[in-house]
Design a protein around this motif. Structure first.
Motif, PDB file in Angstrom:
ATOM      1  N   PHE A  29      27.878  52.800  11.122  1.00  0.00           N
ATOM      2  CA  PHE A  29      28.813  52.285  10.132  1.00  0.00           C
ATOM      3  C   PHE A  29      28.313  50.960   9.559  1.00  0.00           C
ATOM      4  N   SER A  30      28.666  50.705   8.303  1.00  0.00           N
ATOM      5  CA  SER A  30      28.422  49.405   7.684  1.00  0.00           C
ATOM      6  C   SER A  30      29.547  49.151   6.677  1.00  0.00           C
ATOM      7  N   PHE A  31      29.698  47.892   6.269  1.00  0.00           N
ATOM      8  CA  PHE A  31      30.770  47.510   5.349  1.00  0.00           C
ATOM      9  C   PHE A  31      30.137  46.839   4.140  1.00  0.00           C
ATOM     10  N   LYS A  32      30.375  47.441   2.959  1.00  0.00           N
ATOM     11  CA  LYS A  32      29.742  46.951   1.740  1.00  0.00           C
ATOM     12  C   LYS A  32      30.719  47.084   0.583  1.00  0.00           C
ATOM     13  N   ASP A  33      30.952  45.976  -0.152  1.00  0.00           N
ATOM     14  CA  ASP A  33      31.816  45.993  -1.339  1.00  0.00           C
ATOM     15  C   ASP A  33      33.187  46.597  -1.015  1.00  0.00           C
ATOM     16  N   SER A  35      34.036  48.598   1.205  1.00  0.00           N
ATOM     17  CA  SER A  35      33.971  50.021   1.524  1.00  0.00           C
ATOM     18  C   SER A  35      33.272  50.214   2.866  1.00  0.00           C
ATOM     19  N   LEU A  36      33.908  50.963   3.774  1.00  0.00           N
ATOM     20  CA  LEU A  36      33.273  51.328   5.036  1.00  0.00           C
ATOM     21  C   LEU A  36      32.365  52.522   4.774  1.00  0.00           C
ATOM     22  N   GLN A 136      20.649  57.870   3.287  1.00  0.00           N
ATOM     23  CA  GLN A 136      21.448  56.989   2.448  1.00  0.00           C
ATOM     24  C   GLN A 136      22.860  56.805   3.000  1.00  0.00           C
ATOM     25  N   TRP A 137      23.519  55.747   2.497  1.00  0.00           N
ATOM     26  CA  TRP A 137      24.893  55.454   2.883  1.00  0.00           C
ATOM     27  C   TRP A 137      25.867  56.293   2.055  1.00  0.00           C
ATOM     28  N   HIS A 138      26.977  56.698   2.677  1.00  0.00           N
ATOM     29  CA  HIS A 138      28.074  57.343   1.975  1.00  0.00           C
ATOM     30  C   HIS A 138      29.377  56.647   2.357  1.00  0.00           C
ATOM     31  N   ILE A 190      40.971  50.372   6.244  1.00  0.00           N
ATOM     32  CA  ILE A 190      40.099  51.544   6.178  1.00  0.00           C
ATOM     33  C   ILE A 190      39.977  52.188   7.550  1.00  0.00           C
ATOM     34  N   ILE A 191      39.758  51.370   8.580  1.00  0.00           N
ATOM     35  CA  ILE A 191      39.599  51.905   9.933  1.00  0.00           C
ATOM     36  C   ILE A 191      40.904  52.530  10.423  1.00  0.00           C
ATOM     37  N   LEU A 192      42.019  51.856  10.151  1.00  0.00           N
ATOM     38  CA  LEU A 192      43.312  52.349  10.615  1.00  0.00           C
ATOM     39  C   LEU A 192      43.855  53.496   9.770  1.00  0.00           C
TER      40      LEU A 192
END
Length: 248
Positions: A29-33, A35-36, A136-138, A190-192
Motif C-alpha cells: 500500500f501507498s498513499f498519494k494525492d 488516494s490509497l 504500477q499503482w492502482h 479510506i481504510i475504514l
C-alpha cells in the motif's frame, strides 16, 4: 526469449533454489494525492493483474524472503512489513499455467503467506521483471480484475489494515513526514471505508497527543493554507502499545 521457454527455464532453476509448495504474496500500500493505492503487476500473456510475490529460498528465513521480494519490486528495503494471513485453498494458482506440463514448478499446489507493506510513494522505484509486462499503482477504489485469488488476498489485507489501525503505526508509514489534518482524516476514511465527522475526528486525534503542530502551513490554493503536522513517534509508539481507544 519466448515467454513460455523463459518460464520453463526458470522452473528448472526453481526446483533447485526454492522450498516447494510455499510462496509469498505482498499487498503493498501507498498513499498519494489523498488516494490509497496498491502495487500491481501484469504477467506477460495475462489480461488480469496480480500482486507482487515470489518464493522462499532453501537457505532463507520467511521474513527475509518477503523483504527480498519487496526490494526486487520497489528498490527499497526500508518498508513497514507485516505478515497477516495464510492462503491455501485448492487450485488457487495452478490454472494460470494450465497449458504447461505438470512438472512445471508453478503448477504445484502453493500455500501462500500474505504480507502487507506500507511504502513511501516517493521512495519507490518500480521494477518490471523478465516475466512481467507492467508494474504500477492502482487506487483501491478503482482496481483492475485480479488473477488467481489475489482479490481475496487484497481484501483480507485491507480488512487487516482496518482492524490494526488503532495499534499499528499505519498512519506514520503511509503519510509523508509533514501532512495536513484533512490528509490524515482522508487516510482513515479510506481504510475504514466510511466518512468521518471532521470535528469529532480532529478532537479525537488531538486528544491522543501523538501529533506535533509545525510552524508552517501547506502553500498554494485559494483558501487559507492548512496547518502542517508530523507524528511524535515516541508518543505514537506508546499510544499504540495501549491501543488508541474507542471506535472511529
Amino acid at each position: 526469449m519466448e515467454f513460455k521457454k523463459l518460464v520453463e527455464q526458470q522452473s528448472q532453476e526453481a526446483w533447485e533454489k526454492y522450498i516447494p509448495t510455499l510462496s509469498i504474496d505482498c499487498v503493498i500500500f501507498s498513499f498519494k494525492d489523498t488516494s490509497l493505492q496498491v502495487l500491481t503487476i501484469k504477467m506477460k500473456g495475462q489480461d488480469s493483474w496480480g500482486l507482487p510475490g515470489g518464493y522462499v529460498q532453501k537457505d532463507e528465513n520467511v521474513d527475509d524472503a518477503a523483504i527480498r521480494i519487496l526490494k526486487d519490486r520497489t528498490g527499497t528495503e526500508n518498508i513497514y512489513l507485516q505478515q497477516f494471513y495464510t492462503f491455501g485453498n485448492l487450485n488457487r494458482s495452478e490454472g494460470v499455467f494450465h497449458e504447461y506440463k505438470d512438472t512445471l514448478w508453478n503448477k504445484q499446489r502453493f500455500v501462500s503467506i500474505g504480507y502487507y507493506a506500507l511504502a513511501d510513494y516517493e521512495k519507490v522505484n518500480l521494477v518490471i521483471d523478465t516475466i512481467s509486462d507492467a508494474c504500477q499503482w492502482h487506487p483501491i477504489d478503482n482496481l483492475p480484475s485480479f488473477m488467481m485469488d489475489h482479490r481475496i488476498i487484497f481484501d483480507k489485507a485491507l480488512l487487516t489494515l482496518r482492524e490494526q489501525l488503532n495499534n499499528h503505526p499505519i498512519g506514520y508509514n503511509l503519510l509523508p513526514e509533514k501532512f495536513t489534518m484533512p490528509e490524515l482524516q482522508k487516510l482513515y476514511e479510506i481504510i475504514l471505508g466510511k466518512k468521518l465527522n471532521r470535528g469529532n475526528f480532529y478532537r479525537k486525534i488531538l486528544r491522543y497527543d501523538i501529533l506535533t503542530k509545525l510552524d508552517e502551513s501547506r502553500k498554494g490554493g485559494a483558501h487559507k493554507a492548512p496547518d502542517l503536522y508530523s507524528f511524535d513517534l515516541e508518543k505514537y509508539e506508546v499510544a499504540l502499545k495501549e491501543g488508541l481507544k474507542g471506535s472511529w
